[in-house]
Scaffold this active site. Structure first.
Site, short mmCIF file in Angstrom:
data_model
loop_
_atom_site.label_atom_id
_atom_site.label_comp_id
_atom_site.label_asym_id
_atom_site.label_seq_id
_atom_site.Cartn_x
_atom_site.Cartn_y
_atom_site.Cartn_z
N ARG A 69 115.88 -74.96 69.07
CA ARG A 69 117.20 -75.34 69.56
C ARG A 69 117.16 -75.54 71.07
O ARG A 69 116.41 -74.86 71.78
CB ARG A 69 118.22 -74.26 69.19
CG ARG A 69 118.56 -74.19 67.72
CD ARG A 69 119.55 -73.09 67.42
NE ARG A 69 119.01 -71.78 67.78
CZ ARG A 69 119.66 -70.63 67.61
NH1 ARG A 69 120.89 -70.64 67.13
NH2 ARG A 69 119.10 -69.49 67.94
N ARG A 77 113.99 -68.37 75.37
CA ARG A 77 114.07 -67.22 74.48
C ARG A 77 112.71 -66.91 73.87
O ARG A 77 111.74 -67.63 74.07
CB ARG A 77 115.12 -67.48 73.40
CG ARG A 77 116.52 -67.54 73.97
CD ARG A 77 117.58 -67.83 72.92
NE ARG A 77 118.90 -67.94 73.53
CZ ARG A 77 119.97 -68.39 72.91
NH1 ARG A 77 119.89 -68.78 71.65
NH2 ARG A 77 121.13 -68.47 73.54
N SER A 79 111.37 -67.16 70.95
CA SER A 79 110.71 -68.19 70.13
C SER A 79 110.03 -69.23 71.02
O SER A 79 108.90 -69.66 70.75
CB SER A 79 111.72 -68.86 69.20
OG SER A 79 112.80 -69.42 69.94
N ASP A 109 116.93 -67.75 56.30
CA ASP A 109 117.67 -68.33 55.17
C ASP A 109 119.11 -68.70 55.54
O ASP A 109 119.59 -69.77 55.16
CB ASP A 109 117.71 -67.33 54.00
CG ASP A 109 116.36 -67.18 53.32
OD1 ASP A 109 115.54 -68.10 53.43
OD2 ASP A 109 116.14 -66.14 52.69
N GLN A 111 120.40 -69.72 58.13
CA GLN A 111 120.53 -70.88 59.01
C GLN A 111 120.19 -72.20 58.31
O GLN A 111 120.40 -73.28 58.87
CB GLN A 111 119.62 -70.72 60.24
CG GLN A 111 119.96 -69.54 61.12
CD GLN A 111 118.98 -69.38 62.28
OE1 GLN A 111 118.22 -70.29 62.59
NE2 GLN A 111 118.99 -68.22 62.92
N HIS A 133 110.16 -70.43 51.59
CA HIS A 133 111.00 -69.68 50.65
C HIS A 133 112.04 -70.66 50.12
O HIS A 133 112.60 -71.44 50.87
CB HIS A 133 111.67 -68.50 51.35
CG HIS A 133 112.50 -67.62 50.44
ND1 HIS A 133 112.13 -67.32 49.15
CD2 HIS A 133 113.67 -66.98 50.65
CE1 HIS A 133 113.03 -66.52 48.60
NE2 HIS A 133 113.99 -66.31 49.49
N GLY A 159 104.10 -62.67 58.23
CA GLY A 159 103.37 -63.65 59.01
C GLY A 159 102.19 -63.09 59.77
O GLY A 159 101.17 -63.77 59.93
N GLU A 390 104.89 -59.99 43.26
CA GLU A 390 106.18 -59.52 43.77
C GLU A 390 106.45 -58.05 43.43
O GLU A 390 107.53 -57.54 43.73
CB GLU A 390 107.31 -60.39 43.22
CG GLU A 390 107.22 -61.85 43.61
CD GLU A 390 107.33 -62.11 45.10
OE1 GLU A 390 107.65 -61.16 45.85
OE2 GLU A 390 107.08 -63.24 45.52
N SER A 415 113.09 -60.31 55.86
CA SER A 415 114.21 -61.22 56.12
C SER A 415 115.54 -60.50 55.93
O SER A 415 115.62 -59.44 55.30
CB SER A 415 114.15 -62.41 55.15
OG SER A 415 114.36 -61.97 53.82
#
Length: 491
Positions: A69, A77, A79, A109, A111, A133, A159, A390, A415
């Protein structure tokens, strides 16, 4: 709000998608990257998955950039800093997306609705959109432009582990999929295979799954055994140890590090090896306790699975998103204020065998949760391979986060979708298990169980039952792809 994609399918279509999970032969992967070599790849978002997948892809010889962004770039920031510190080219979506051949959306998710709308308006004709995902596609039901190919590559770990295993010339098990509504050029599967290869997944096993199977199994695993039961078990076990008169620093050390030490055995030999680490007397007791736990927890596990399949869970969570995560924040504060989280750092040292000897209940909780989650996913139509990853496979990875900074770290790494489900499970399971905790005996938790005379017939039955559970059979098959998996010195 979009229309739930899974609910738009008929019963037969749902079963077909849930059962889609096939292990791809290693010979089908190539590191020559016939499709992606020289292509313009843009990752949207630079969190844990975004950064580490990008690093692996670049080291594999692919061209990777990051779209962030405008405010994140101007404000520099975290990121932006992560991408710049690792010498990646960074730009806004408006600058980078129009020329991208493959756009990988690795934002949270909640966003996705807005982000995907922006991306679709900018992506060039016949380009490819990737996810790690499938929540947005399946639960929100967002429609993607017909000329865009939609694929998924979902590493089955945080990650950070994606990167660490790659640096060891290995990888992590990975699910790949193509959205059936968006593959007009019939190239999705080959692109997904190359993406999975670029992050190292082909060295540990790649499963050809479906968006539906990935989402439904992922939600079930993280809500129950992976996060929900570990969180519930941590608070219950700590409180029990304190009520027995144990020092808080011993209690927090046993629980905080115990999950990691005990589940390390799962990576190498499943529940069978974990139980083989116990004495025969302790094994018999842990077997009984875990069976009791399965009976108590079965209704909760089934309700979570039912609500996931129907879309009821996702609907409520997305309503909380629109309410500024009000319910999530209440639950989050409640966990942060537990005695387990508030106890100061423990500097006590325990030997590996002490975690097994004094954490018999924790072993029982792990067996109960893994088998129960696996069994109920199978009942729902999910394939054994998906259910294994899972339930059992990811458990040591989540336990590692608790070992670092307890539940705070776990909830920080996973998440918001996983955290919401974990707290929801805690709300039901914690009060339900209070009576069970009051039935515990000396030697179940905090103290070593004294050896007693063993009935060989009983012991043989228990060993046979554990080894012949379906999760053990599929585990043996899938772990053959992970012979190079690292062993952690975690005590």
């Amino acid at each position: 709000m979009g229309s739930n994609y899974f609910n738009s399918l008929n019963f037969r279509q749902k079963l077909i998608q849930l059962r889609q999970c096939t292990l791809i032969r290693k010979e089908e992967f190539s590191e020559t990257f016939k499709i992606l070599k020289g292509k313009n790849i843009v990752i949207v978002g630079c969190g844990s998955q975004g950064l580490n997948q990008g690093l692996n892809m670049r080291d594999s010889g692919l061209n990777v950039k990051y779209a962030l962004r405008k405010n994140s770039i101007i404000s520099q920031r975290s990121s932006w800093k992560r991408a710049i510190d690792n010498k990646f080219l960074v730009g806004t979506c408006e600058e980078l997306i129009p020329t991208a051949d493959l756009v990988i959306n690795l934002t949270p998710d909640k966003q996705h609705e807005h982000v995907v709308d922006v991306l679709q308006n900018l992506m060039k004709k016949n380009s490819i959109l990737g996810f790690s995902h499938g929540f947005n596609i399946i639960e929100f039901g967002q429609k993607i432009r017909q000329d865009i190919t939609v694929i998924m590559v979902a590493p089955k770990c945080p990650g950070t582990e994606v990167r660490e295993e790659y640096k060891r010339n290995f990888g992590v098990p990975t699910l790949i999929s193509v959205h059936l509504d968006n593959d007009c050029h019939n190239i999705g599967l080959e692109v997904a295979k190359e993406w999975a290869t670029a992050i190292g997944g082909h060295r540990a096993g790649v499963l050809h799954s479906s968006f539906s199977a990935e989402v439904k199994s992922d939600l079930m695993g993280e809500q129950t055994i992976l996060c929900g039961l570990l969180q519930t078990g941590s608070v219950l076990c700590y409180d029990k140890l304190i009520s027995q008169g144990h020092d808080c620093h011993y209690a927090v050390k046993l629980v905080q590090s115990g999950w990691e030490v005990i589940t390390e055995s799962l990576k190498h030999g499943g529940i069978t090896l974990m139980f083989d680490r116990l004495s025969n007397t302790a094994k018999i007791r842990a077997y009984k306790l875990s069976n009791d736990l399965k009976k108590i927890l079965s209704p909760i596990f089934k309700k979570h699975m039912d609500d996931i399949l129907s879309g009821y869970y996702s609907k409520n969570m997305m309503l909380d998103w629109k309410n500024d995560d009000k319910q999530l924040k209440i639950w989050r504060r409640s966990i942060q204020n537990t005695s387990f989280e508030q106890c100061s750092i423990s500097h006590i040292t325990l030997l590996e065998h002490e975690y097994f000897e004094n954490g018999l209940l924790m072993v029982a909780i792990i067996r109960a949760g893994v088998e129960l989650a696996f069994e109920i996913m199978i009942e729902a139509g999910i394939k054994e391979e998906s259910a294994y990853y899972e339930s059992l496979h990811e458990l040591p990875l989540i336990a590692n986060t608790i070992a670092r900074k307890r539940l705070y770290e776990m909830n920080l790494i996973i998440s918001d979708t996983a955290e919401y489900g974990s707290h929801l499970f805690f709300q039901s399971a914690f009060p339900l298990l209070q009576d069970f905790m009051n039935t515990l005996e000396h030697g179940d938790l905090g103290n070593k169980m004294l050896d007693q005379a063993i009935n060989n017939v009983d012991l043989n039955y228990i060993n046979t039952t554990i080894r012949n559970h379906p999760v053990e059979h599929i585990g043996q098959k899938l772990r053959r792809y992970m012979t190079n998996i690292k062993q952690i010195n975690c005590y």
